[in-house]
Design a protein around this motif. Structure first.
Motif, short mmCIF file in Angstrom:
data_model
loop_
_atom_site.label_atom_id
_atom_site.label_comp_id
_atom_site.label_asym_id
_atom_site.label_seq_id
_atom_site.Cartn_x
_atom_site.Cartn_y
_atom_site.Cartn_z
N UNK A 26 0.81 -1.34 -0.03
CA UNK A 26 -0.04 -0.01 0.08
C UNK A 26 0.75 1.26 -0.06
N UNK A 27 2.12 1.08 -0.54
CA UNK A 27 3.01 2.41 -0.40
C UNK A 27 3.51 2.77 0.94
N UNK A 28 3.76 3.89 1.15
CA UNK A 28 4.36 4.44 2.41
C UNK A 28 3.14 4.58 3.75
N UNK A 29 3.69 4.25 4.69
CA UNK A 29 2.69 4.17 5.82
C UNK A 29 2.04 3.30 6.28
N UNK A 30 1.65 2.27 5.34
CA UNK A 30 0.88 1.10 5.46
C UNK A 30 1.81 -0.28 5.31
N UNK A 31 1.64 -1.00 6.32
CA UNK A 31 2.35 -2.44 6.16
C UNK A 31 1.71 -3.32 5.26
N UNK A 32 2.69 -3.92 4.25
CA UNK A 32 2.16 -4.92 3.38
C UNK A 32 1.02 -6.01 4.25
N UNK A 33 0.19 -6.70 3.30
CA UNK A 33 -0.92 -7.52 4.01
C UNK A 33 -0.65 -8.90 3.03
N UNK A 34 -0.63 -9.84 3.87
CA UNK A 34 -0.90 -11.33 3.31
C UNK A 34 -1.95 -12.03 3.62
N UNK A 35 -2.60 -12.46 2.58
CA UNK A 35 -3.82 -13.32 3.04
C UNK A 35 -3.48 -14.63 2.44
#
Length: 169
Positions: free
Chosen positions: A128-137
């Protein structure tokens, strides 16, 4: 879907959706975030009074404990996949929703900057770009989540994405 047939929508009660927002998937998946610790640790000062050997020993023990904590804090600061939990994942026409114990986390498609489907590994990783941690589902519903997310993020180009070729067979 590649031939223009829209997916059936699902009735869902719980999260508040937009007026024209449709649900196409609702399933339990494992959710993780790529996070690093803050690298902080608390030092210990162990001071003993008495013979010089006891004082030197307490200083040595204190230094060893602090070194161990420093090494552990550095290791914890390295980003890794954390907080694995099984959550309800809802895929809509505008976003992904992850139902946690604290409520619903919303991940709009227009905020996605990285899209990494892994059909063989049953996982989907999003950035999600800067500021948000990547998400793994991850889980058995991941290929379907990959498809619906790809159509929203890539548009018609999803059919040419080699990572999604297995969906077309």
């Amino acid at each position: 879907y590649a031939h223009g047939v829209e997916p059936p929508t699902i009735e869902l009660w719980g999260p508040v959706l937009g007026d024209d927002e449709d649900v196409v998937l609702s399933a339990d998946m494992v959710c993780q975030r790529l996070l690093g610790g803050d690298g902080g640790y608390r030092t210990t000062t162990l001071l003993a009074l008495g013979r010089p050997a006891v004082v030197v020993g307490s200083v040595a023990v204190s230094a060893a404990v602090n070194h161990h904590r420093k090494v552990a804090a550095r290791r914890d600061a390295v980003p890794r996949w954390r907080d694995a939990q099984t959550v309800r994942v809802v895929v809509t026409s505008y976003r992904l929703l992850c139902g946690t114990a604290l409520g619903w986390d919303s991940f709009p498609y227009d905020a996605i900057t990285d899209f990494h489907p892994d059909l063989e590994g049953w996982s989907l990783t999003l950035g999600f770009g800067t500021g948000a941690a990547p998400l793994r589902l991850s889980g058995p519903a991941a290929p379907a989540a990959c498809l619906w997310t790809a159509t929203a993020v890539l548009g018609d180009r999803w059919v040419r994405d080699p990572r999604l070729a297995r969906l077309l067979n």
